[in-house]
Design a protein around this motif. Structure first.
Motif, short mmCIF file in Angstrom:
data_model
loop_
_atom_site.label_atom_id
_atom_site.label_comp_id
_atom_site.label_asym_id
_atom_site.label_seq_id
_atom_site.Cartn_x
_atom_site.Cartn_y
_atom_site.Cartn_z
N LEU A 173 3.90 7.26 -16.71
CA LEU A 173 3.27 7.75 -15.48
C LEU A 173 1.81 8.13 -15.73
N PRO A 174 0.98 8.09 -14.68
CA PRO A 174 -0.44 8.44 -14.82
C PRO A 174 -0.69 9.93 -14.69
N LEU A 175 -1.88 10.33 -15.14
CA LEU A 175 -2.33 11.72 -15.02
C LEU A 175 -3.80 11.71 -14.63
N CYS A 176 -4.16 12.50 -13.63
CA CYS A 176 -5.55 12.62 -13.19
C CYS A 176 -5.99 14.07 -13.30
N PHE B 127 -10.03 -2.58 -13.37
CA PHE B 127 -8.82 -2.73 -12.56
C PHE B 127 -7.79 -3.59 -13.30
N GLN B 128 -8.25 -4.60 -14.02
CA GLN B 128 -7.34 -5.45 -14.79
C GLN B 128 -6.62 -4.65 -15.88
N VAL B 129 -7.35 -3.76 -16.53
CA VAL B 129 -6.73 -2.92 -17.57
C VAL B 129 -5.67 -2.02 -16.94
N LEU B 130 -5.99 -1.42 -15.80
CA LEU B 130 -5.03 -0.54 -15.13
C LEU B 130 -3.81 -1.31 -14.65
N LYS C 164 4.17 0.73 -16.92
CA LYS C 164 4.66 0.42 -18.27
C LYS C 164 4.16 1.45 -19.26
N ASN C 165 2.87 1.73 -19.22
CA ASN C 165 2.27 2.68 -20.15
C ASN C 165 1.35 3.61 -19.38
N SER C 166 1.20 4.82 -19.88
CA SER C 166 0.47 5.85 -19.15
C SER C 166 -1.04 5.71 -19.27
N VAL C 167 -1.72 6.15 -18.22
CA VAL C 167 -3.17 6.31 -18.20
C VAL C 167 -3.48 7.74 -17.79
N ALA C 168 -4.37 8.39 -18.52
CA ALA C 168 -4.84 9.72 -18.14
C ALA C 168 -6.35 9.64 -17.97
N ASP D 61 -16.78 -1.23 -3.80
CA ASP D 61 -15.92 -2.03 -2.93
C ASP D 61 -14.77 -1.14 -2.45
N PRO D 62 -14.69 -0.84 -1.14
CA PRO D 62 -13.67 0.10 -0.64
C PRO D 62 -12.24 -0.33 -0.96
N ARG D 63 -11.94 -1.63 -0.83
CA ARG D 63 -10.56 -2.06 -1.08
C ARG D 63 -10.22 -1.98 -2.57
N LEU D 64 -11.17 -2.31 -3.43
CA LEU D 64 -10.95 -2.20 -4.86
C LEU D 64 -10.80 -0.74 -5.26
N CYS D 65 -11.61 0.11 -4.65
CA CYS D 65 -11.52 1.55 -4.92
C CYS D 65 -10.14 2.08 -4.53
N ALA D 66 -9.66 1.69 -3.37
CA ALA D 66 -8.34 2.13 -2.91
C ALA D 66 -7.24 1.65 -3.85
N ALA D 67 -7.38 0.42 -4.35
CA ALA D 67 -6.37 -0.13 -5.27
C ALA D 67 -6.36 0.63 -6.59
N ILE D 68 -7.54 1.01 -7.09
CA ILE D 68 -7.64 1.75 -8.35
C ILE D 68 -7.05 3.14 -8.19
N VAL D 69 -7.38 3.81 -7.07
CA VAL D 69 -6.81 5.14 -6.81
C VAL D 69 -5.29 5.04 -6.74
N ASP D 70 -4.79 4.00 -6.12
CA ASP D 70 -3.35 3.80 -6.02
C ASP D 70 -2.72 3.66 -7.39
N ARG D 71 -3.35 2.88 -8.27
CA ARG D 71 -2.81 2.68 -9.63
C ARG D 71 -2.79 3.99 -10.41
N LEU D 72 -3.78 4.85 -10.18
CA LEU D 72 -3.93 6.06 -10.99
C LEU D 72 -3.18 7.27 -10.42
N THR D 73 -2.60 7.13 -9.25
CA THR D 73 -1.93 8.28 -8.64
C THR D 73 -0.45 8.05 -8.35
N PHE D 74 -0.02 6.81 -8.27
CA PHE D 74 1.35 6.52 -7.85
C PHE D 74 2.36 7.11 -8.84
#
Length: 263
Positions: free
Chosen positions: A111-114, A194-197, A203-207, A223-236
């Motif tokens: 799981l991620p941590l912010c 974004f590719q790394v995330l 599978k593996n955690s990101v903090a 890029d608003p859509r890319l930003c939203a996708a990154i936030v989604d990856r880091l918070t879900f």
């Protein structure tokens, strides 16, 4: 853990394993209860206890050295621990939540941590300290600044090594990204990050540690859509720790200045 199990899992010396097994077997063989045999069994019991302590000490030493190697491999810029963190100086942070994170169940689950807050509020300290705890729990950890990671990815793409670099960052159990949001990233850099995330997702955690709230991430990811996708990856499914806005470093500096003026 029993001495024999510790030996089998940790020690790679057959002679020591044989000695431990032999001592254990000898102590358990039934014999006639003569005075001489009781004395012999007593001596063997003392020997077995000594051997068990010796083997457990060796196990502990090897575990300590493995932890030290994992912490060194993580590449932390400085040593930080939870014991050093002054929770009284930042009441916004819940000590119970941090100590729960220190158990590393979130790393086990991928799981991620912010960590979100202004400069000087303890984000990097907590990021390094929790990363250190993960390394001590036998997880593979890597620490990197966000700009350094993006620059490395850009160079790897230019040298046709992008897939290899992304895979390398994808293999660690916990990737700690510090200072995300301090500098604007161009579209290419943001897409590579974004590719790394995506490689690590579920599978593996990101903090990450960031000085910007999620609403301000459009300054980093334009890029608003890319930003939203990154936030989604880091918070879900992850944890979000807010460290507030009052700088601990600034408060310490002011207190020292006031003390110096009063003396």
């Amino acid at each position: 853990m029993s001495p024999e199990l510790c030996v089998n899992r940790t020690l790679a010396r057959p002679a020591i394993r044989t000695q431990a097994k032999t001592a254990s077997q000898q102590c358990s063989i039934p014999q006639a209860h003569t005075a001489a045999r009781l004395d012999e069994l007593s001596a063997l019991g003392v020997y077995r206890g000594f051997l068990a302590e010796l083997l457990l000490s060796e196990c502990d030493d090897r575990a300590r050295r493995r932890s030290e190697r994992r912490i060194k491999a993580a590449g932390f810029p400085r040593e930080k621990s939870l014991r050093q963190f002054d929770f009284d100086a930042n009441p916004v942070i819940d000590p119970a939540a941090i100590h729960t994170l220190a158990k590393c169940d979130w790393v086990k689950k991928g799981l991620p941590l912010c960590l979100i807050g202004d400069s000087g509020t303890g984000k990097s300290h907590l990021l390094i300290a929790l990363g250190t705890e993960a390394a001590m729990h036998e997880y593979r950890v890597k620490y990197v600044l966000a700009t350094k990671l993006v620059n490395e990815l850009v160079e790897a793409a230019d040298e046709k090594l992008l897939a290899k670099t992304i895979a390398r960052y994808g293999r660690v159990d916990l990737l700690c990204i510090d200072e995300l949001g301090y500098m604007e990233l161009d579209r290419r850099g943001a897409e590579l990050l974004f590719q790394v995330l995506t490689e690590r997702e579920e599978k593996n955690s990101v903090a990450i540690a960031s000085n910007e709230s999620f609403g301000g991430w459009t300054k980093t990811f334009t890029d608003p859509r890319l930003c939203a996708a990154i936030v989604d990856r880091l918070t879900f499914g992850g944890n979000i720790i807010e460290t507030g806005t009052d700088s601990y470093r600034l408060a310490v500096t002011r207190a020292r200045a006031e003390a110096a003026a009063a003396s």
